[in-house]
Design a protein around this motif. Structure first.
Motif, mmCIF file in Angstrom:
data_model
loop_
_atom_site.group_PDB
_atom_site.id
_atom_site.type_symbol
_atom_site.label_atom_id
_atom_site.label_comp_id
_atom_site.label_asym_id
_atom_site.label_seq_id
_atom_site.Cartn_x
_atom_site.Cartn_y
_atom_site.Cartn_z
ATOM 1 N N VAL A 218 0.852 -1.206 0.000
ATOM 2 C CA VAL A 218 0.000 0.000 0.000
ATOM 3 C C VAL A 218 0.880 1.247 0.000
ATOM 4 C CG1 VAL A 218 -1.665 1.350 1.346
ATOM 5 C CG2 VAL A 218 -1.976 -1.119 1.115
ATOM 6 N N ILE A 219 1.917 1.246 0.853
ATOM 7 C CA ILE A 219 2.814 2.418 0.943
ATOM 8 C C ILE A 219 3.489 2.665 -0.419
ATOM 9 C CG2 ILE A 219 4.929 3.315 2.044
ATOM 10 C CD1 ILE A 219 4.055 1.763 4.594
ATOM 11 N N ASN A 220 3.998 1.581 -1.042
ATOM 12 C CA ASN A 220 4.659 1.724 -2.356
ATOM 13 C C ASN A 220 3.697 2.242 -3.411
ATOM 14 O OD1 ASN A 220 7.018 0.815 -1.286
ATOM 15 N ND2 ASN A 220 6.727 -1.310 -1.933
ATOM 16 N N LEU A 221 2.500 1.714 -3.373
ATOM 17 C CA LEU A 221 1.478 2.138 -4.348
ATOM 18 C C LEU A 221 1.199 3.636 -4.222
ATOM 19 C CD1 LEU A 221 -0.809 0.980 -6.347
ATOM 20 C CD2 LEU A 221 -2.286 1.164 -4.369
ATOM 21 N N VAL A 222 1.019 4.089 -2.979
ATOM 22 C CA VAL A 222 0.707 5.508 -2.740
ATOM 23 C C VAL A 222 1.887 6.375 -3.210
ATOM 24 C CG1 VAL A 222 0.279 7.246 -0.939
ATOM 25 C CG2 VAL A 222 -0.915 5.044 -0.859
ATOM 26 N N HIS A 223 3.118 5.965 -2.861
ATOM 27 C CA HIS A 223 4.292 6.757 -3.251
ATOM 28 C C HIS A 223 4.476 6.780 -4.770
ATOM 29 C CE1 HIS A 223 6.167 6.406 1.022
ATOM 30 N NE2 HIS A 223 5.159 7.250 0.942
ATOM 31 N N ASN A 224 4.319 5.616 -5.423
ATOM 32 C CA ASN A 224 4.488 5.550 -6.883
ATOM 33 C C ASN A 224 3.472 6.437 -7.593
ATOM 34 O OD1 ASN A 224 6.589 3.827 -6.619
ATOM 35 N ND2 ASN A 224 5.408 1.961 -7.004
ATOM 36 N N GLU A 225 2.231 6.376 -7.107
ATOM 37 C CA GLU A 225 1.182 7.199 -7.742
ATOM 38 C C GLU A 225 1.488 8.686 -7.542
ATOM 39 O OE1 GLU A 225 -1.719 6.061 -9.647
ATOM 40 O OE2 GLU A 225 -0.260 4.438 -9.685
ATOM 41 N N GLU A 226 1.985 9.016 -6.350
ATOM 42 C CA GLU A 226 2.342 10.418 -6.066
ATOM 43 C C GLU A 226 3.438 10.895 -7.020
ATOM 44 O OE1 GLU A 226 1.326 10.763 -1.302
ATOM 45 O OE2 GLU A 226 3.427 10.667 -1.948
ATOM 46 N N GLN A 227 4.463 10.014 -7.217
ATOM 47 C CA GLN A 227 5.585 10.383 -8.094
ATOM 48 C C GLN A 227 5.139 10.576 -9.537
ATOM 49 O OE1 GLN A 227 8.532 7.442 -7.239
ATOM 50 N NE2 GLN A 227 9.330 8.638 -5.512
ATOM 51 N N ARG A 228 4.117 9.815 -9.927
ATOM 52 C CA ARG A 228 3.594 9.957 -11.295
ATOM 53 C C ARG A 228 2.641 11.143 -11.409
ATOM 54 N NH1 ARG A 228 2.312 4.107 -11.156
ATOM 55 N NH2 ARG A 228 4.187 3.058 -11.876
ATOM 56 N N GLY A 229 2.414 11.809 -10.302
ATOM 57 C CA GLY A 229 1.511 12.968 -10.307
ATOM 58 C C GLY A 229 0.043 12.572 -10.265
ATOM 59 N N ASN A 230 -0.222 11.288 -9.959
ATOM 60 C CA ASN A 230 -1.624 10.828 -9.880
ATOM 61 C C ASN A 230 -2.119 10.926 -8.443
ATOM 62 O OD1 ASN A 230 -1.384 10.082 -12.556
ATOM 63 N ND2 ASN A 230 -0.822 7.971 -12.051
ATOM 64 N N THR A 231 -3.387 11.165 -8.280
ATOM 65 C CA THR A 231 -3.927 11.101 -6.918
ATOM 66 C C THR A 231 -4.561 9.724 -6.724
ATOM 67 O OG1 THR A 231 -5.827 12.270 -7.794
ATOM 68 C CG2 THR A 231 -4.401 13.516 -6.274
ATOM 69 N N ILE A 232 -4.318 9.208 -5.535
ATOM 70 C CA ILE A 232 -4.865 7.890 -5.213
ATOM 71 C C ILE A 232 -6.340 8.047 -4.837
ATOM 72 C CG2 ILE A 232 -4.388 7.765 -2.713
ATOM 73 C CD1 ILE A 232 -2.931 5.109 -4.665
ATOM 74 N N CYS A 233 -7.156 7.089 -5.232
ATOM 75 C CA CYS A 233 -8.566 7.120 -4.800
ATOM 76 C C CYS A 233 -8.626 6.372 -3.466
ATOM 77 C CB CYS A 233 -9.461 6.457 -5.840
ATOM 78 S SG CYS A 233 -11.148 6.285 -5.230
ATOM 79 N N LYS A 234 -8.857 7.130 -2.389
ATOM 80 C CA LYS A 234 -8.820 6.541 -1.043
ATOM 81 C C LYS A 234 -9.857 5.429 -0.881
ATOM 82 C CE LYS A 234 -7.315 10.747 1.194
ATOM 83 N NZ LYS A 234 -7.606 11.825 2.120
ATOM 84 N N GLU A 235 -11.025 5.650 -1.477
ATOM 85 C CA GLU A 235 -12.104 4.656 -1.348
ATOM 86 C C GLU A 235 -11.701 3.346 -2.022
ATOM 87 O OE1 GLU A 235 -12.519 7.791 -2.295
ATOM 88 O OE2 GLU A 235 -13.705 8.615 -0.627
ATOM 89 N N ASP A 236 -11.087 3.457 -3.238
ATOM 90 C CA ASP A 236 -10.651 2.246 -3.944
ATOM 91 C C ASP A 236 -9.514 1.559 -3.189
ATOM 92 O OD1 ASP A 236 -12.505 2.753 -5.874
ATOM 93 O OD2 ASP A 236 -11.089 3.475 -7.393
ATOM 94 N N LEU A 237 -8.607 2.373 -2.612
ATOM 95 C CA LEU A 237 -7.496 1.808 -1.851
ATOM 96 C C LEU A 237 -8.038 1.061 -0.628
ATOM 97 C CD1 LEU A 237 -4.384 1.652 -1.549
ATOM 98 C CD2 LEU A 237 -4.553 3.639 -0.043
ATOM 99 N N ALA A 238 -8.969 1.696 0.083
ATOM 100 C CA ALA A 238 -9.571 1.070 1.274
ATOM 101 C C ALA A 238 -10.271 -0.226 0.883
ATOM 102 C CB ALA A 238 -10.547 2.039 1.932
ATOM 103 N N CYS A 239 -10.988 -0.205 -0.236
ATOM 104 C CA CYS A 239 -11.722 -1.386 -0.680
ATOM 105 C C CYS A 239 -10.752 -2.511 -1.056
ATOM 106 C CB CYS A 239 -12.617 -1.014 -1.867
ATOM 107 S SG CYS A 239 -13.533 -2.420 -2.494
#
Ligand code: KG4
Ligand code: ZN
Length: 334
Positions: A218-239
């Protein structure tokens, strides 16, 4: 037979709680003073603040519980207290209060393991039938326990690293979901979709669990998406996160029931409040003809009703502590 009335005290983390329970099944009165709002300012429980607040509140909570129950200390058969595991400074307050009361009123003092308390919260719902399997899921524990009979705990598996509640809280922090993380991740998971490719952790043929790899994913996913300039969808991540947790917990629990030939399952601990776990286990247990019990929501997280209930069974088995009972930050369940 005379009623056995147990006064229970719980102070292992950030709840100061006192409860009076009759015969290990009927709650007479419970008071829970939560410090959550204070700790929310720091994003987690601060041990020194927790113990100081227990000191300030314990006497008030004991008096309030007796008043609510309309009883006096003379009516109490024995005093049960959480001696561990937990935060040592917090535990000490409950242990000193319980042993002082026991000494002054000359009552038996019964030591209760915090996890035994979580398990016995189920007896307040329905009489526990043995043998059973207990799935213990809390901020500090993730265990599968086989109970052949009352107060017999055989651990058949447990987490090798993070506890499931701890993983929920860490995932919440990295996804910027406010404290307390677990309940909020659970809540928003229903608004999302399982789209993130997270691993199913420790999908092997043991009864052990491991949540640190899933947490790191989860941590890697959030960081990678941040580096790509994408925002993570919290609801999808939680699900996505909750789907993996529910899948692995239910898969190993159902296998344990089959292999041990047991058709009673109880779920215990703060994460027993999780809606995904409740729904999935309900569905699977109905399919398999397994009787399933969850504590009611108010008895999932820390409370003294569960300690007074476990205390009743420990008392009946003759378990006693001296007035010099020591608090223990860690201790195996037995
Ligand atoms: O049993 P508990 O009150 O304290 C311990 O003995 O550890 O459990 C607290 C844990 C926290 O990690 C909290 O985030 C988690 O239980 N929790 C939940 C939910 N409600 C509480 N985790 C997931 N879903 C929930 N609905
Ligand atoms: Zn707990």
């Amino acid at each position: 037979m005379n009623d056995v009335i147990i006064l229970g005290i719980e102070s292992s983390c950030d709840e100061t709680s006192v409860s009076i329970v009759k015969n290990g099944c009927t709650e007479i009165a419970t008071v829970v003073l939560s410090q959550m709002d204070t700790h929310a300012n720091y994003g987690g429980v601060v041990p020194e603040i927790a113990s100081r607040m227990h000191v300030e509140n314990i006497t008030i909570v004991i008096e309030e519980c007796l008043r609510k129950a309309n009883l006096t200390m003379e009516d109490i058969t024995a005093i049960a207290v959480t001696y561990g595991p937990g935060l040592i400074g917090s535990l000490l307050v409950g242990v000193v209060a319980a042993s002082t009361l026991a000494y002054i009123y000359q009552k038996p003092l019964v030591p209760v393991h915090h996890i035994a308390g979580h398990i016995y919260a189920n007896n307040l719902e329905r009489k526990m039938e043995f043998p059973l399997i207990a799935l213990v899921v809390s901020g500090g524990h993730t265990d599968l326990i086989y109970m052949k009979e009352n107060y017999s705990f055989e651990k058949i598996g447990g987490t090798l690293d993070d506890a499931v509640g701890e993983a929920y809280d860490k995932v919440a922090r990295v996804a910027d979901i406010p404290y307390p993380g677990g309940p909020l991740v659970d809540k928003i998971s229903h608004e999302g979709k399982d789209v993130y490719p997270l691993p199913l952790p420790l999908d092997d043929d043991t009864y052990n669990f491991s949540f640190s790899g899933l947490k790191s994913a989860v941590i890697n996913l959030v960081h990678n998406e941040e580096q790509r300039g994408n925002t993570i969808c919290k609801e999808d991540l939680a699900c996505s996160f909750q789907s993996r947790v529910v899948e692995i917990l239910s898969k190993k629990t159902m296998r344990a029931l089959k292999e041990y030939g047991v058709n009673h399952l109880i779920v215990a601990g703060g994460v027993a409040a999780n809606s995904g776990i409740r729904e999935k286990l309900k569905e699977l247990c109905e399919q398999e003809g397994v009787e399933l019990t969850f504590p009611s929501m108010k008895y999932c997280t820390d409370n003294a009703a569960m300690i007074a209930t476990a205390g009743y069974f420990a008392y009946q088995l003759g378990r006693r502590a001296g007035y010099d009972l020591k608090a223990k930050a860690t201790d195996p369940l037995n």
